[in-house]
Scaffold this active site. Sequence first.
Site, PDB file in Angstrom:
ATOM      1  CG  ASP A 203      10.550  37.377  46.516  1.00  0.00           C
ATOM      2  OD1 ASP A 203      10.051  36.368  47.038  1.00  0.00           O
ATOM      3  OD2 ASP A 203      11.763  37.650  46.578  1.00  0.00           O
TER       4      ASP A 203
ATOM      5  CG  ASP B 246       6.605  29.748  41.226  1.00  0.00           C
ATOM      6  OD1 ASP B 246       7.778  29.588  40.822  1.00  0.00           O
ATOM      7  OD2 ASP B 246       5.909  28.819  41.673  1.00  0.00           O
ATOM      8  CB  VAL B 247      11.476  32.621  39.038  1.00  0.00           C
ATOM      9  CG1 VAL B 247      11.545  34.021  39.628  1.00  0.00           C
ATOM     10  CG2 VAL B 247      12.087  31.589  39.983  1.00  0.00           C
TER      11      VAL B 247
ATOM     12  CE1 TYR C 253      23.060  28.303  44.438  1.00  0.00           C
ATOM     13  CE2 TYR C 253      25.437  28.184  44.760  1.00  0.00           C
ATOM     14  CZ  TYR C 253      24.276  28.927  44.695  1.00  0.00           C
ATOM     15  OH  TYR C 253      24.319  30.293  44.887  1.00  0.00           O
TER      16      TYR C 253
ATOM     17  CE  LYS D 267      22.902  30.555  41.577  1.00  0.00           C
ATOM     18  NZ  LYS D 267      22.043  31.712  41.212  1.00  0.00           N
TER      19      LYS D 267
ATOM     20  CB  THR E 202      22.079  37.449  51.854  1.00  0.00           C
ATOM     21  OG1 THR E 202      22.441  36.128  51.399  1.00  0.00           O
ATOM     22  CG2 THR E 202      22.869  38.498  51.087  1.00  0.00           C
TER      23      THR E 202
END
Length: 260
Positions: free
Chosen positions: A40, A68-69, A160, A164, A197
């Site tokens: 993460d 950092d993805v 988004y 996705k 979440t």
Amino acid sequence: MTVAGRVAGKKAFISGAAQGLGAAMARKLASEGAKVSLADLNHAGAQAVAAEIDAAFGAGTAFAFPLDVTKEDQWIFALEEADAAMGGVSVLIHNAGISIPGSIEEMPFEDWKRVMEVNVDSVFLGTKHALKYMRQNQPGSIVNISSIAGLIAAHNMPPYNASKAAVWMLSKGIALHCARQGLDIRSNSIHPTFIDTPILDKYREQFGDEGAKAKLGRQVPLGHIGEPDDVANAALYLASDESKFVTGAELKVDGGISAM
């Protein structure tokens, strides 16, 4: 302490694991016998969850790495470190993701690019660099957290929705690549709807906790939003050998929204 469970002996790398779904999936897999590496941007948060998992299931169950993805060099480093720490990587879970709402006419191009970078580029980079380790640890499983928003559009979340949907289709392409290579490595996507979440914090700020849950729950045929374990259980199934003949598929954890 060795835990005999549904993923005993598996070695899982999970992005975005400092909180929310990532942390829930790490806990669930560890409870069923896997070693887990939590990666993460919030390294301290990942370390805290890893320490909690180690306390519950024994030292050496969980490890934490900064990631950092969107940075290829960080993926290379984190996967190499996780491979060394766990003695391999057999499960890869792409969970890190963000959403920036807005109208397509008003949204800055930078916001579009940022969402695509975090949500889609990360899956490309993670898979590209994890497969060399997963080849050595078959059978393997890649689990990509997409969203019901990758299958059903909205008027105010163009990046988004698009990102996705891209994760959904990329998961299938990865599945076919691995099959063509003769690898026992599967790739599938999970498509949650509203889950309790921190991603729902913006609704809590507007309506309060119970008000937010009620408002969002009214959009779900089952009448309520989901819990992190609902997604964690889906990931557990896909990570386990129980799903050995499931690849290139999408698992909807959406309370029936997509059936409407």
